[in-house]
Scaffold this active site. Sequence first.
Site, PDB file in Angstrom:
ATOM      1  N   TRP A 103       0.850  -1.193   0.000  1.00  0.00           N
ATOM      2  CA  TRP A 103       0.000   0.000   0.000  1.00  0.00           C
ATOM      3  C   TRP A 103       0.894   1.255   0.000  1.00  0.00           C
ATOM      4  O   TRP A 103       1.907   1.305   0.708  1.00  0.00           O
ATOM      5  CB  TRP A 103      -0.919  -0.004   1.232  1.00  0.00           C
ATOM      6  CG  TRP A 103      -1.693   1.278   1.343  1.00  0.00           C
ATOM      7  CD1 TRP A 103      -2.784   1.627   0.606  1.00  0.00           C
ATOM      8  CD2 TRP A 103      -1.395   2.389   2.197  1.00  0.00           C
ATOM      9  NE1 TRP A 103      -3.191   2.897   0.945  1.00  0.00           N
ATOM     10  CE2 TRP A 103      -2.355   3.396   1.919  1.00  0.00           C
ATOM     11  CE3 TRP A 103      -0.415   2.642   3.150  1.00  0.00           C
ATOM     12  CZ2 TRP A 103      -2.372   4.624   2.572  1.00  0.00           C
ATOM     13  CZ3 TRP A 103      -0.431   3.873   3.800  1.00  0.00           C
ATOM     14  CH2 TRP A 103      -1.409   4.846   3.516  1.00  0.00           C
ATOM     15  N   ASP A 130     -15.809  12.307  -2.798  1.00  0.00           N
ATOM     16  CA  ASP A 130     -15.258  11.013  -2.376  1.00  0.00           C
ATOM     17  C   ASP A 130     -16.061  10.440  -1.213  1.00  0.00           C
ATOM     18  O   ASP A 130     -17.240  10.764  -1.010  1.00  0.00           O
ATOM     19  CB  ASP A 130     -13.753  11.199  -2.044  1.00  0.00           C
ATOM     20  CG  ASP A 130     -12.927   9.951  -2.277  1.00  0.00           C
ATOM     21  OD1 ASP A 130     -12.952   9.060  -1.403  1.00  0.00           O
ATOM     22  OD2 ASP A 130     -12.268   9.855  -3.334  1.00  0.00           O
ATOM     23  N   ASP A 131     -15.446   9.615  -0.425  1.00  0.00           N
ATOM     24  CA  ASP A 131     -16.071   8.867   0.664  1.00  0.00           C
ATOM     25  C   ASP A 131     -16.788   9.796   1.661  1.00  0.00           C
ATOM     26  O   ASP A 131     -16.343  10.917   1.900  1.00  0.00           O
ATOM     27  CB  ASP A 131     -14.940   8.115   1.390  1.00  0.00           C
ATOM     28  CG  ASP A 131     -15.440   7.003   2.270  1.00  0.00           C
ATOM     29  OD1 ASP A 131     -16.655   6.887   2.452  1.00  0.00           O
ATOM     30  OD2 ASP A 131     -14.586   6.255   2.776  1.00  0.00           O
ATOM     31  N   ARG A 147     -10.193  -2.461   7.863  1.00  0.00           N
ATOM     32  CA  ARG A 147     -10.743  -1.112   7.774  1.00  0.00           C
ATOM     33  C   ARG A 147     -12.214  -1.105   8.231  1.00  0.00           C
ATOM     34  O   ARG A 147     -13.075  -0.490   7.601  1.00  0.00           O
ATOM     35  CB  ARG A 147     -10.628  -0.565   6.353  1.00  0.00           C
ATOM     36  CG  ARG A 147     -10.542   0.953   6.322  1.00  0.00           C
ATOM     37  CD  ARG A 147     -10.823   1.555   4.962  1.00  0.00           C
ATOM     38  NE  ARG A 147     -10.535   2.972   4.989  1.00  0.00           N
ATOM     39  CZ  ARG A 147     -11.070   3.863   4.169  1.00  0.00           C
ATOM     40  NH1 ARG A 147     -11.916   3.513   3.251  1.00  0.00           N
ATOM     41  NH2 ARG A 147     -10.769   5.126   4.264  1.00  0.00           N
ATOM     42  N   LYS A 191     -15.862   6.926  -9.102  1.00  0.00           N
ATOM     43  CA  LYS A 191     -14.641   6.310  -8.575  1.00  0.00           C
ATOM     44  C   LYS A 191     -15.074   5.037  -7.856  1.00  0.00           C
ATOM     45  O   LYS A 191     -15.803   5.095  -6.859  1.00  0.00           O
ATOM     46  CB  LYS A 191     -13.942   7.283  -7.619  1.00  0.00           C
ATOM     47  CG  LYS A 191     -12.671   6.728  -6.997  1.00  0.00           C
ATOM     48  CD  LYS A 191     -11.982   7.821  -6.172  1.00  0.00           C
ATOM     49  CE  LYS A 191     -10.797   7.313  -5.388  1.00  0.00           C
ATOM     50  NZ  LYS A 191     -10.254   8.356  -4.498  1.00  0.00           N
ATOM     51  N   TRP A 192     -14.676   3.905  -8.380  1.00  0.00           N
ATOM     52  CA  TRP A 192     -15.105   2.589  -7.866  1.00  0.00           C
ATOM     53  C   TRP A 192     -13.973   2.030  -7.007  1.00  0.00           C
ATOM     54  O   TRP A 192     -12.997   1.509  -7.510  1.00  0.00           O
ATOM     55  CB  TRP A 192     -15.418   1.668  -9.047  1.00  0.00           C
ATOM     56  CG  TRP A 192     -15.986   0.325  -8.690  1.00  0.00           C
ATOM     57  CD1 TRP A 192     -15.350  -0.694  -8.050  1.00  0.00           C
ATOM     58  CD2 TRP A 192     -17.309  -0.155  -8.975  1.00  0.00           C
ATOM     59  NE1 TRP A 192     -16.192  -1.780  -7.912  1.00  0.00           N
ATOM     60  CE2 TRP A 192     -17.393  -1.476  -8.474  1.00  0.00           C
ATOM     61  CE3 TRP A 192     -18.429   0.403  -9.609  1.00  0.00           C
ATOM     62  CZ2 TRP A 192     -18.547  -2.251  -8.600  1.00  0.00           C
ATOM     63  CZ3 TRP A 192     -19.577  -0.378  -9.727  1.00  0.00           C
ATOM     64  CH2 TRP A 192     -19.633  -1.678  -9.221  1.00  0.00           C
ATOM     65  N   ASP A 193     -14.146   2.149  -5.696  1.00  0.00           N
ATOM     66  CA  ASP A 193     -13.078   1.825  -4.756  1.00  0.00           C
ATOM     67  C   ASP A 193     -13.268   0.420  -4.185  1.00  0.00           C
ATOM     68  O   ASP A 193     -14.362  -0.166  -4.275  1.00  0.00           O
ATOM     69  CB  ASP A 193     -13.095   2.882  -3.637  1.00  0.00           C
ATOM     70  CG  ASP A 193     -11.770   3.020  -2.911  1.00  0.00           C
ATOM     71  OD1 ASP A 193     -10.865   2.217  -3.148  1.00  0.00           O
ATOM     72  OD2 ASP A 193     -11.650   3.959  -2.080  1.00  0.00           O
ATOM     73  N   MET A 194     -12.241  -0.115  -3.564  1.00  0.00           N
ATOM     74  CA  MET A 194     -12.280  -1.456  -2.952  1.00  0.00           C
ATOM     75  C   MET A 194     -11.136  -1.518  -1.952  1.00  0.00           C
ATOM     76  O   MET A 194      -9.991  -1.508  -2.341  1.00  0.00           O
ATOM     77  CB  MET A 194     -12.084  -2.497  -4.048  1.00  0.00           C
ATOM     78  CG  MET A 194     -12.533  -3.893  -3.704  1.00  0.00           C
ATOM     79  SD  MET A 194     -11.358  -4.839  -2.757  1.00  0.00           S
ATOM     80  CE  MET A 194     -10.097  -5.200  -3.937  1.00  0.00           C
ATOM     81  N   ASN A 195     -11.499  -1.555  -0.658  1.00  0.00           N
ATOM     82  CA  ASN A 195     -10.469  -1.291   0.350  1.00  0.00           C
ATOM     83  C   ASN A 195     -10.142  -2.421   1.317  1.00  0.00           C
ATOM     84  O   ASN A 195      -9.632  -2.162   2.403  1.00  0.00           O
ATOM     85  CB  ASN A 195     -10.858  -0.047   1.158  1.00  0.00           C
ATOM     86  CG  ASN A 195     -10.650   1.222   0.353  1.00  0.00           C
ATOM     87  OD1 ASN A 195      -9.569   1.470  -0.152  1.00  0.00           O
ATOM     88  ND2 ASN A 195     -11.700   2.003   0.192  1.00  0.00           N
ATOM     89  N   ASP A 237      -2.441   5.690  -3.180  1.00  0.00           N
ATOM     90  CA  ASP A 237      -2.856   6.645  -2.153  1.00  0.00           C
ATOM     91  C   ASP A 237      -1.700   7.548  -1.761  1.00  0.00           C
ATOM     92  O   ASP A 237      -1.893   8.523  -1.034  1.00  0.00           O
ATOM     93  CB  ASP A 237      -3.356   5.907  -0.904  1.00  0.00           C
ATOM     94  CG  ASP A 237      -4.832   5.569  -1.019  1.00  0.00           C
ATOM     95  OD1 ASP A 237      -5.472   6.026  -1.984  1.00  0.00           O
ATOM     96  OD2 ASP A 237      -5.334   4.842  -0.142  1.00  0.00           O
TER      97      ASP A 237
HETATM   98  C1  DGJ Z   1      -9.072   4.675  -0.604  1.00  0.00           C
HETATM   99  C2  DGJ Z   1      -8.777   5.479  -1.827  1.00  0.00           C
HETATM  100  O1  DGJ Z   1      -7.591   5.050  -2.417  1.00  0.00           O
HETATM  101  C3  DGJ Z   1      -8.745   6.945  -1.478  1.00  0.00           C
HETATM  102  O2  DGJ Z   1      -8.421   7.695  -2.606  1.00  0.00           O
HETATM  103  C4  DGJ Z   1     -10.069   7.342  -0.916  1.00  0.00           C
HETATM  104  O3  DGJ Z   1     -11.062   7.223  -1.900  1.00  0.00           O
HETATM  105  C5  DGJ Z   1     -10.403   6.484   0.277  1.00  0.00           C
HETATM  106  N1  DGJ Z   1     -10.330   5.096  -0.034  1.00  0.00           N
HETATM  107  C6  DGJ Z   1     -11.770   6.799   0.798  1.00  0.00           C
HETATM  108  O4  DGJ Z   1     -12.137   5.972   1.802  1.00  0.00           O
END
Ligand code: DGJ
Length: 725
Positions: A194, A361-362, A438, A471-475, A543
């Site tokens: 990361w 964003d979020d 998370r 923006k399709w995120d996945m954390n 990030d």
């Molecule tokens: C992870 C993304 O990489 C960031 O740019 C941001 O969108 C955060 N998630 C938001 O939780």
Amino acid sequence: MTEILVENELFHLRNDQFSYVFRLVNGQFLMHVHFGRRLSTVQGDILRRFATVPEADFDRNEFRLDRLPQEAPTFGYGDLRDGLLRVRGEDGSDSLNLTYRSYAVGANKPALEGLPSAYDKTSACKTLSVTLADDRLGLECRLYYTIFDDCDILARHVELTNIGAQKLNIERALSACVDFHQSDYKLLTLSGGWARERHMDWRAIMQGIQGVSSARGASSAQSNPFMALATSNADETCGDVFAFALVYSGNFRADATVDQYGQTRAMIGLNDEGFGWRLTSGETFVTPEAVLCYSSRGLSGMSHAFHTLCRRHIVRGRYRDAERPILLNNWEATYFDFDEEKLLAIAAKAAEIGAELFVLDDGWFGHRDADNCSLGDWVEDTRKLPGGLARLSDAIHGRGLKFGLWFEPEMVSPDSDLYRAHPDWCLHAGEMERLTGRNQLVLDMSRTEVCDYVYHAVADVLTRVKIDYVKWDMNRNFSPAGSAGFPPEAQREVPHRYMLGLYSVLERMVTAFPEVLFESCASGGGRFDLGMLHYMPQTWCSDNTDAHDRCFVQYATSLLFPQSAMGAHISAVPNHQTGRTTGMSTRSDVAMGGTYGFELDVTRLPDAEIAEMKHLLTRVKGVRNTLLYGVFHRLQSPFETNGAAWMVVSEDRREAVVTSVRFRAQVNRTLPCLPLRGLDPHCIYHVEETDERLSGDELMTLGLTLEYPSGDDVSCSFVLHAAHD
Ligand code: DGJ
């Protein structure tokens, strides 16, 4: 021109640059012959090269398959090395004896059912399929090979069909194998973690196995589904490079095994760690597509082939060729702490600077003031947005900006209405305690009803509100990767079924909303692969928005992906990830290496910085098409030198943009010169910044003289135009 020649049991695929050759041995086995420089003919006694004794008799009894280079090696029947395929029958044995049956040559490129794959609209490519079968198991194996004429790429995949009556279990189904005759190679992989994704890792190969893999559920920040074997003399512009990448976003492996004879087996495909697939009578399993590249011009030749593949054969839709809007994203500007007023103030300033898209964003949904709740409840939080998304979108559009929105559709928070209603919709293993990462769980995209929910949750917002970008995120990754939707014997299918479910949702999404620009993200660049790019033309690189660190990430990312695929933004200083302070122009120069944007609270900037931003943006817009779609050349490696440099040249070679970053200041040195590449040697170029008129050959030989501002992490960039007579 692409050709597939089949003569005297020899299969020869070639374009103008490279050949891929294999032949039939004893009417049964497919023996790999050559992958590399284009050949006019192949007539020598190829078998002799692979014999360790004078007479070469490749039957199974003598284990000679163990040193025969093969196209589809299997386990348990003569070849003692790691194989491409492992299938177990009802008697418990995994001995697989695939022998040749037939072949077919077709124009064009078949799509892969349910999976992303390269396509060809020009009909200039050709596809060879070869059918093998094992009568004992009742298994048919079809190998597909597509050769393109505009890039030095061979696409391969495998289809396994149960043509018998017994139940089969696939335990390994990789996509491609190439057996090289020697092992004098170095291996390049893109590894990291990361906030430091895709760094260049070189290592010598030696007897045994070496490579990269992911068992995280995503292709991952830790290792990218890519590897390259390069001759020892190979560098940026010289030497042979053989590269392998996967058009897939889930678990994978890519490795090179050197055997006792000094041969190298390179393979890429689904990770068999944790994988299994039941194949009942009549069913077919399709592997992800592997794309193989041969370059005789070092890493640059490899990158140009992959960039062309990506630009013309992977990325689809309106934004494949369209100018990407310059965006401002509020994440690092506000994190979760915003309301409508604050957002509109930032948007107004963004518009004043010249940005074209505002991305929220979020934190806009449920009651999400931190990362501990509401994922899955995609309904706006009226505490922050009293007029809802619709009013915000209208107001943003009213300021002359497009409007974009963040989602993390594949996730659910334990504190969410969705989880309370469907606690079994997340990946989990029976009664085991559910691990959060998370503070969230992964939705079980292997289940159709979950995919439907995810599709509608996002689609409803896109239908209700005018949204131009997502923006399709996945954390988080999968642990455990279990599903309540499948019986115990199918649990090893879950990670791949998840990917098939995700791809089905994305396909529906891009079909229903063709005007929306989708950007993929996974905690930054944790799922930056050719699979996601088939649905979403750009990916958030990392990030880590620090300009210095971004030089490494973007430089290495460019090995495989074009600059139009890389999200790159100017963020605030001191940088939120590293604490480092770099000047605005350096941050801008580095952001020009990707899809340009901003990620900071512009309302807090002094007027002088706003004026500088306006100026920088005007310059970027003037050369945007070249920046996005020009031919990319790496000029100086941050991994080896005290800086990084790259340039892009428009296809007609009449415009170029050059960027050079110096890391540590140096005193009492002559000014550095940067030889350029890719220009027209006979053309006279006007260098805007220095007002010089220099020929292409002078620029490519003597180079541009660089005069950096003083300090660390400083940069200079140049715009070159073909001078008018
Ligand atoms: C992870 C993304 O990489 C960031 O740019 C941001 O969108 C955060 N998630 C938001 O939780």
